[in-house]
Design a protein around this motif. Sequence first.
Motif, PDB file in Angstrom:
ATOM      1  N   GLY A 275       0.769  -1.233   0.013  1.00  0.00           N
ATOM      2  CA  GLY A 275       0.027  -0.092  -0.089  1.00  0.00           C
ATOM      3  C   GLY A 275       0.849   1.232   0.061  1.00  0.00           C
ATOM      4  N   HIS A 276       0.324   2.164  -0.414  1.00  0.00           N
ATOM      5  CA  HIS A 276       1.192   3.666  -0.525  1.00  0.00           C
ATOM      6  C   HIS A 276       1.439   4.234   0.776  1.00  0.00           C
ATOM      7  N   LEU A 277       0.688   3.893   1.928  1.00  0.00           N
ATOM      8  CA  LEU A 277       1.076   4.246   3.075  1.00  0.00           C
ATOM      9  C   LEU A 277       2.562   4.050   3.677  1.00  0.00           C
ATOM     10  N   TYR A 278       2.927   2.687   3.231  1.00  0.00           N
ATOM     11  CA  TYR A 278       3.990   2.117   3.559  1.00  0.00           C
ATOM     12  C   TYR A 278       4.865   2.354   2.760  1.00  0.00           C
ATOM     13  N   GLY A 279       4.804   2.669   1.281  1.00  0.00           N
ATOM     14  CA  GLY A 279       5.504   3.114   0.383  1.00  0.00           C
ATOM     15  C   GLY A 279       6.027   4.571   0.804  1.00  0.00           C
ATOM     16  N   ASP A 280       5.149   5.512   1.337  1.00  0.00           N
ATOM     17  CA  ASP A 280       5.694   6.752   1.783  1.00  0.00           C
ATOM     18  C   ASP A 280       6.523   6.615   2.935  1.00  0.00           C
ATOM     19  N   GLU A 281       6.147   5.703   4.003  1.00  0.00           N
ATOM     20  CA  GLU A 281       7.098   5.438   5.126  1.00  0.00           C
ATOM     21  C   GLU A 281       8.549   5.006   4.430  1.00  0.00           C
ATOM     22  N   VAL A 282       8.745   4.028   3.421  1.00  0.00           N
ATOM     23  CA  VAL A 282       9.907   3.928   3.008  1.00  0.00           C
ATOM     24  C   VAL A 282      10.767   5.017   2.510  1.00  0.00           C
ATOM     25  N   LEU A 283      10.218   6.097   1.695  1.00  0.00           N
ATOM     26  CA  LEU A 283      10.528   7.200   1.219  1.00  0.00           C
ATOM     27  C   LEU A 283      10.910   8.176   2.215  1.00  0.00           C
ATOM     28  N   ILE A 284      10.310   8.369   3.626  1.00  0.00           N
ATOM     29  CA  ILE A 284      10.713   8.798   4.583  1.00  0.00           C
ATOM     30  C   ILE A 284      11.895   8.542   5.363  1.00  0.00           C
ATOM     31  N   LEU A 285      11.810   7.184   5.381  1.00  0.00           N
ATOM     32  CA  LEU A 285      13.085   6.467   6.099  1.00  0.00           C
ATOM     33  C   LEU A 285      14.059   6.590   5.388  1.00  0.00           C
ATOM     34  N   LEU A 286      13.984   6.226   3.968  1.00  0.00           N
ATOM     35  CA  LEU A 286      15.210   6.419   3.049  1.00  0.00           C
ATOM     36  C   LEU A 286      15.732   7.898   3.181  1.00  0.00           C
ATOM     37  N   ALA A 287      15.089   8.752   3.262  1.00  0.00           N
ATOM     38  CA  ALA A 287      15.579  10.116   3.354  1.00  0.00           C
ATOM     39  C   ALA A 287      16.330  10.275   4.542  1.00  0.00           C
ATOM     40  N   ARG A 288      15.944   9.646   5.733  1.00  0.00           N
ATOM     41  CA  ARG A 288      16.504  10.032   6.909  1.00  0.00           C
ATOM     42  C   ARG A 288      18.030   9.084   6.822  1.00  0.00           C
ATOM     43  N   ILE A 289      18.021   8.017   6.216  1.00  0.00           N
ATOM     44  CA  ILE A 289      19.335   7.170   5.897  1.00  0.00           C
ATOM     45  C   ILE A 289      20.326   8.338   5.080  1.00  0.00           C
ATOM     46  N   MET A 290      19.677   8.736   4.041  1.00  0.00           N
ATOM     47  CA  MET A 290      20.373   9.651   3.424  1.00  0.00           C
ATOM     48  C   MET A 290      20.971  10.897   4.310  1.00  0.00           C
ATOM     49  N   ARG A 291      20.357  11.517   5.211  1.00  0.00           N
ATOM     50  CA  ARG A 291      20.894  12.612   6.157  1.00  0.00           C
ATOM     51  C   ARG A 291      22.035  11.943   6.878  1.00  0.00           C
ATOM     52  N   ASP A 292      21.825  10.821   7.283  1.00  0.00           N
ATOM     53  CA  ASP A 292      22.769  10.074   8.164  1.00  0.00           C
ATOM     54  C   ASP A 292      24.065   9.656   7.534  1.00  0.00           C
TER      55      ASP A 292
ATOM     56  N   PHE B 285      25.323  11.223   4.582  1.00  0.00           N
ATOM     57  CA  PHE B 285      26.231  12.063   3.789  1.00  0.00           C
ATOM     58  C   PHE B 285      26.426  13.154   4.741  1.00  0.00           C
ATOM     59  N   ARG B 286      27.504  13.948   4.134  1.00  0.00           N
ATOM     60  CA  ARG B 286      28.182  15.066   5.133  1.00  0.00           C
ATOM     61  C   ARG B 286      27.255  16.501   4.862  1.00  0.00           C
ATOM     62  N   HIS B 287      27.088  16.959   5.993  1.00  0.00           N
ATOM     63  CA  HIS B 287      26.178  18.353   5.938  1.00  0.00           C
ATOM     64  C   HIS B 287      26.312  19.109   4.781  1.00  0.00           C
ATOM     65  N   GLN B 288      27.478  19.304   4.411  1.00  0.00           N
ATOM     66  CA  GLN B 288      27.884  20.000   3.190  1.00  0.00           C
ATOM     67  C   GLN B 288      27.242  19.438   1.611  1.00  0.00           C
ATOM     68  N   ASP B 289      27.019  18.040   1.660  1.00  0.00           N
ATOM     69  CA  ASP B 289      26.404  17.727   0.461  1.00  0.00           C
ATOM     70  C   ASP B 289      24.790  17.931   0.671  1.00  0.00           C
ATOM     71  N   ARG B 290      24.480  18.009  -0.767  1.00  0.00           N
ATOM     72  CA  ARG B 290      23.065  18.464  -1.069  1.00  0.00           C
ATOM     73  C   ARG B 290      22.072  17.470  -1.266  1.00  0.00           C
ATOM     74  N   LEU B 291      20.954  17.200  -0.635  1.00  0.00           N
ATOM     75  CA  LEU B 291      20.116  15.870  -0.803  1.00  0.00           C
ATOM     76  C   LEU B 291      18.586  16.655  -1.420  1.00  0.00           C
ATOM     77  N   PHE B 292      18.438  15.942  -2.169  1.00  0.00           N
ATOM     78  CA  PHE B 292      16.931  16.544  -3.166  1.00  0.00           C
ATOM     79  C   PHE B 292      16.252  15.247  -3.399  1.00  0.00           C
ATOM     80  N   ARG B 293      14.904  15.521  -3.308  1.00  0.00           N
ATOM     81  CA  ARG B 293      13.947  14.498  -3.910  1.00  0.00           C
ATOM     82  C   ARG B 293      13.251  15.127  -5.108  1.00  0.00           C
ATOM     83  N   PHE B 294      13.532  14.264  -6.261  1.00  0.00           N
ATOM     84  CA  PHE B 294      12.958  14.630  -7.583  1.00  0.00           C
ATOM     85  C   PHE B 294      11.498  14.401  -7.828  1.00  0.00           C
ATOM     86  N   GLY B 295      10.962  13.518  -6.898  1.00  0.00           N
ATOM     87  CA  GLY B 295       9.424  12.988  -6.856  1.00  0.00           C
ATOM     88  C   GLY B 295       9.475  11.471  -7.021  1.00  0.00           C
ATOM     89  N   GLY B 296       8.590  10.995  -6.619  1.00  0.00           N
ATOM     90  CA  GLY B 296       8.125   9.723  -6.812  1.00  0.00           C
ATOM     91  C   GLY B 296       9.422   8.910  -5.910  1.00  0.00           C
TER      92      GLY B 296
END
Length: 350
Positions: A221-238, A240-251
């Motif tokens: 379901g899409h609710l769990y799909g959204d949670e995957v994206l949120i958690l993936l974003a958290r892993i990305m922040r952890d 990479f360095r603070h000076q690296d830039r992180l973006f979501r393009f969509g999907g």
Amino acid sequence: MIHVLKHVESITQHRDRALLELGVASALFELVKAREVNLYKIVGEGATRCLERMTHVGQDGVRYAQEFGADGDMDAVLLDTRPEMVACVDHAQIIRREREDHGGHAHCFPISVDRGVLGVLEVTCDAPLTDDDLGTAEGFLGLYRNYLSLLDYSERDTLTGMLNRKTFDENLAKILSSMSVGQVGDDERSYPRRRRQQDDGGHWLAVVDVDHFKRINDQFGHLYGDEVLILLARIMRDSFRHQDRLFRFGGEEFVVILRAACEDEVQNALERFRLAVEAYAFPQVGRVTASTGYTRITPTDTIPEIVGRADEALYFAKENGRNQVASYETLRVAGKVSVREKPDSDIELF
């Protein structure tokens, strides 16, 4: 009052974060007759939290850091070495202290938004600020916070909190502009500080895509799909360095802009992220993997060319097993991808 309103008018005409900060610092420097005004950003977490000075206005002049790739002489110190800053940040309170190094009184104001305390505004004067001057400083800080929240709303993806596609185009355009300045040749003596920045290493762009994301949405379901994206974003922040830039393009697609001295450093950083995703136990979903394609940014590139090359490396990773990191330059040398023509569009979704 008219003088104050002119500063407000000047500040609110900016859409560039660095110029907004410079406008606030300059207004306070003049209005409260400060020795100097500094604006610090907090980076890192826990014991590794640092104060990175982004803007300085003083009797010795003005310095400020561009949004991506600050000038090399901007200061960064551990937050724990400045007890008054720790109190300001942890308790979101205005702190005043007497400066023993140069004399005078430093006033520390927390910069608080919905995401917490993001930084500190430090105003140093010969004497403690009067109630009127404190009110002026708090008023401009409130204006800055509100405007910062508006910028955040327009610049960030609402689901993950990452920077959005519009902000990506602006950031990458600034990088290309600064790189072209560094390539001027005979005139490069006119840009000594920018040249030093370029000597620190190159910029790289990586496109990250969640493997089999449609299957996740279909099965859980899409609710769990959204949670995957949120958690993936958290892993990305952890990861990479603070000076690296992180973006979501969509999907399920994300982009990272990194600064590195060599390609091995980029490869290692992206591989660490890939392994962190693979090792993470996503609730209900379980194991999730991601594929990445990356390329080096050169001064003669256009944005579609850069993203197109990274996209082609990502496509190779997807077609050859997924859950891997692929370099466009390495693939091209090996003859596994062809030299790209100028693309008509900049990215594809998988």
